[in-house]
Design an enzyme around this catalytic site. Structure first.
Site, PDB file in Angstrom:
ATOM      1  N   GLU A 119      13.821   1.323  33.542  1.00  0.00           N
ATOM      2  CA  GLU A 119      14.324   2.373  32.677  1.00  0.00           C
ATOM      3  C   GLU A 119      15.568   1.917  31.890  1.00  0.00           C
ATOM      4  OE1 GLU A 119      13.185   5.527  31.900  1.00  0.00           O
ATOM      5  OE2 GLU A 119      14.919   5.531  30.574  1.00  0.00           O
ATOM      6  N   HIS A 129      18.910   6.087  33.965  1.00  0.00           N
ATOM      7  CA  HIS A 129      18.568   6.963  32.839  1.00  0.00           C
ATOM      8  C   HIS A 129      19.826   7.690  32.396  1.00  0.00           C
ATOM      9  CE1 HIS A 129      16.730  10.160  30.521  1.00  0.00           C
ATOM     10  NE2 HIS A 129      15.567   9.527  30.591  1.00  0.00           N
ATOM     11  N   THR A 182       9.975   6.599  27.247  1.00  0.00           N
ATOM     12  CA  THR A 182       9.212   5.873  28.269  1.00  0.00           C
ATOM     13  C   THR A 182       7.718   5.971  28.003  1.00  0.00           C
ATOM     14  OG1 THR A 182      10.849   6.555  29.911  1.00  0.00           O
ATOM     15  CG2 THR A 182       8.825   5.597  30.736  1.00  0.00           C
TER      16      THR A 182
HETATM   17  C1  GP9 Z   1      10.741  10.630  32.942  1.00  0.00           C
HETATM   18  C2  GP9 Z   1      11.088   9.216  32.710  1.00  0.00           C
HETATM   19  C3  GP9 Z   1      12.248   9.060  31.811  1.00  0.00           C
HETATM   20  O1  GP9 Z   1       9.605  10.804  33.721  1.00  0.00           O
HETATM   21  O2  GP9 Z   1       9.983   8.548  32.230  1.00  0.00           O
HETATM   22  O3  GP9 Z   1      11.979   9.546  30.591  1.00  0.00           O
HETATM   23  P1  GP9 Z   1      12.525   9.013  29.193  1.00  0.00           P
HETATM   24  O4  GP9 Z   1      13.511  10.032  28.736  1.00  0.00           O
HETATM   25  O5  GP9 Z   1      13.140   7.682  29.350  1.00  0.00           O
HETATM   26  O6  GP9 Z   1      11.312   8.966  28.377  1.00  0.00           O
HETATM   27 MN    MN Z   2      12.687   5.694  29.720  1.00  0.00          MN
END
Ligand code: GP9
Ligand code: MN
Length: 633
Positions: free
Chosen positions: A253, A412, A297
């Protein structure tokens, strides 16, 4: 003292106040780049034009109470739209699109992130609405206008005339503005936020119609384009290098390349990943770009599984989750692979349930598969370390060979971390987001390190290929001041901005021994052909826009979702063609003739890039893969 009411009709006052306020927001709260006086001027007039267009509709209400009510509500709604865009902008450096409104569930899931995006002084945005509310109640009769039909028509004509004037200037300043709509900043800058939303509604309806009327004839153009520009016949020498192995894919992430082999106050940010680069079993790509759009993501997932581009508006996972696809999980199923996604978040986020089904995943371990409590979670949910730890048993239970995608969560935005998980000090700048990014990345790095150990202990390591990829940027342009400080630069130029879109990619094949750092220009679009080749899957008839990363013979450019691109030689962004190696704009210090040549150097690739994005969009909007015969030779 007696209150003296202003001597102007309320709809005029409302337009003026709204125009003024919105201009201030444009100018000081959004980060809109203005290149000349004309752009300044257009930006100044367009909120007044929009305000007048909206509020002058009030004159059509004859009854004073109705007219006032209209002004009250329209002022509130218009202000709310500005406010919502502002909050959204702080997170994504972008404006809201219609498909995004239908992602309401995602918006509410943002939870703690949203709160950090709202500032106390945002309340000031509503000051004029409150004023109008009070005035309209107190001085209803005096502030109402009652025009004859001619007066009403005049007010409407005036507003349309002003709008036409605004559009005319906009089109002069930025030819083809309406056809090149995918740059939302240009649109907002030139026609204003409200007209941009209208434009977006029209675009959205057009796209919807496209699916209904598509019949597959469009496919042959797209196939020709791919045949000519994308496909490479010979196989790379890595074909089959991981044949029959399990694939363990880690979606890291918000991991960006600028932290790799970098430090904060002398402490390495990613010691484990850095050591992995030196490992003889790792292929590391340091010029690998993320190509995501608004779907973050989910867009990166879309890219890697399909080798098609996500959309320029909205998240394709949401808007086209029911389409027909021909994704990696589905293809390798024929080779005996089972496929899973492991992600300790709400499974409906980004519409994953539906889309994973469309992509051919067999199994989705979402938050329900994990033990999540207050102690083991932070920010968005389960911390990465317990996430990996709890996942081992699922890996052990999977039927081999498997393709398992892990999506991490701790790193995140807003990069919250508990004291005990902070292994390095935050950075010290005016951006808390950037400051906290480093300890959060460091935590993820450590979680991946432990995961490797657990894989080894569980005997799952030797027989797999482990891919680690950053999904998209974590630090947006809003933090450029802090970023320039960290990177020790005077400023972040548009060129730097593109370079910041690099995310790390590691392909780790235990026992391979030939690992190296590869600096070719590559991107997420390349992952599907790469993985298929690594696994030794013979390519059948297919539609894709990337190349095997290991191939010598590649198409030579990576298109970013906003239409910018990076080629072996150039970087094209905000209308400037830069030399990729030096970062110098080509136009400068060139005589006329050379300048022309250089502009052409970027523009011939630019043409291909735009066509390619268009083709990919058309495939999705028309759901064209439902007409494609993947079997035929
Ligand atoms: C949420 C994760 C994070 O399930 O995939 O989301 P993002 O904001 O990075 O798309
Ligand atoms: Mn993401």
């Amino acid at each position: 003292m007696k209150f003296r009411r202003p001597n102007i009709p309320l709809y005029i006052l409302a337009s003026f106040l709204f125009g003024l306020k919105t201009y201030i927001v444009y100018r000081f709260l959004f980060n809109i780049e203005l290149e000349n006086n004309m752009q300044e001027f257009i930006l100044l007039i367009n909120p007044f034009v929009s305000g007048f267009l909206l509020f002058s509709l009030g004159v059509w209400f004859n009854k004073p109470s109705r007219q006032m009510k209209f002004l009250r509500y329209s002022s509130f709604i218009a202000t709310f739209i500005v406010f919502a865009n502002l909050v959204f902008y702080r997170q994504f450096t972008d404006f809201i699109t219609i498909p995004q409104l239908f992602m309401g569930s995602n918006m509410s899931d943002l939870g703690s992130s949203i709160l950090t995006l709202i500032k106390p002084f945002d309340l000031l945005l509503f000051v004029d609405t409150v004023l109008i509310w009070i005035l309209s109640k107190r001085n209803e009769k005096e502030l109402t206008v009652s025009y004859q039909k001619r007066g009403k028509v005049f007010a409407l004509s005036m507003s349309l005339l002003l709008l036409a004037g605004n559009f005319f200037l906009a089109e002069m300043e930025r030819p083809q503005l309406f056809t090149r709509g995918f740059d939302r900043e240009y649109l907002v800058k030139n026609i204003g936020l409200f007209n941009y939303h209208l434009y977006d509604i029209v675009q959205h309806s057009k796209a919807e119609t496209q699916r209904v009327f598509a019949d597959g004839n469009e496919l042959s153009d797209i196939e020709d384009f791919i045949e000519e520009n994308v496909k490479v016949d010979e196989k790379s020498n890595m074909f089959g290098a991981a044949e029959g192995k399990n694939v363990i894919w880690i979606n890291a992430e918000s991991l960006q390349t600028f932290v790799i082999n970098n430090d904060v106050y002398g402490e390495e940010v990613t010691p484990f990943l850095n050591s992995l680069i030196e490992d003889e079993d790792t292929y590391y790509f340091d010029n690998f770009y993320e190509q995501t759009g608004q779907g973050n993501t989910s867009d990166s997932e879309f890219l890697i599984e399909n080798s098609m581009y996500p959309l320029s508006r909205g998240a394709v996972f949401f808007t086209h989750g029911g389409n027909e696809y021909h994704a990696t999980p589905e293809i390798i199923k024929e080779e005996g692979y089972t496929s899973s996604v492991l992600h300790a978040n709400n499974g409906s986020f980004w519409n994953r349930f539906q889309m994973y089904d469309s992509l051919g995943f067999d199994h989705f371990y979402d938050e329900k598969a994990y033990e999540i409590n207050e102690e083991n979670s932070v920010g968005w949910g389960l911390k990465d370390k317990p996430f990996f730890e709890q996942s081992i048993k699922y890996l052990q239970s999977m039927e081999e060979p498997y393709y398992a995608k892990f999506i991490t969560l701790t790193n995140h935005f807003p990069f919250e971390l508990e004291e005990e998980d902070q292994y390095i000090e935050p950075y010290d700048s005016n951006s808390n987001t950037l400051n906290n990014f480093f300890p959060a990345v460091r935590y993820m790095d450590d979680a991946i390190k432990e995961f490797f150990d657990q894989l080894k202990e569980a005997d799952l390591y030797e027989d797999s290929v482990i891919v680690i990829m950053g999904d998209h940027i974590g630090i947006s342009a809003n933090h450029n001041k802090a970023m320039s400080m960290y990177l020790d630069k005077d400023e972040i130029t548009p060129y730097d901005q593109v370079q910041l879109q690099r995310v790390p990619l590691f392909i780790h094949i235990p026992g391979d021994g030939n690992g190296e750092t590869i600096s070719e220009v590559t991107g997420q679009i390349d992952m599907k052909p790469t993985m298929l080749n690594l696994l030794g899957v013979e390519q059948e008839e297919d539609i894709y826009f990337g190349n095997d990363l290991f191939s010598e013979n590649r198409k030579g450019y990576i298109a970013l979702r906003n239409g910018d691109f990076v080629s072996d030689e150039y970087i094209s962004t905000v209308g400037i063609c830069y030399d990729r190696e030096t970062g110098e704009p080509l136009e400068e210090s060139m005589d006329d003739a050379t300048e022309k040549e250089n502009t052409n150097a970027c523009s011939s690739i630019d043409e291909k890039v735009q066509t390619e994005l268009q083709h990919s969009d058309n495939l999705i909007y028309g759901d064209l893969l439902r007409f494609y015969n993947f079997e035929e030779e």
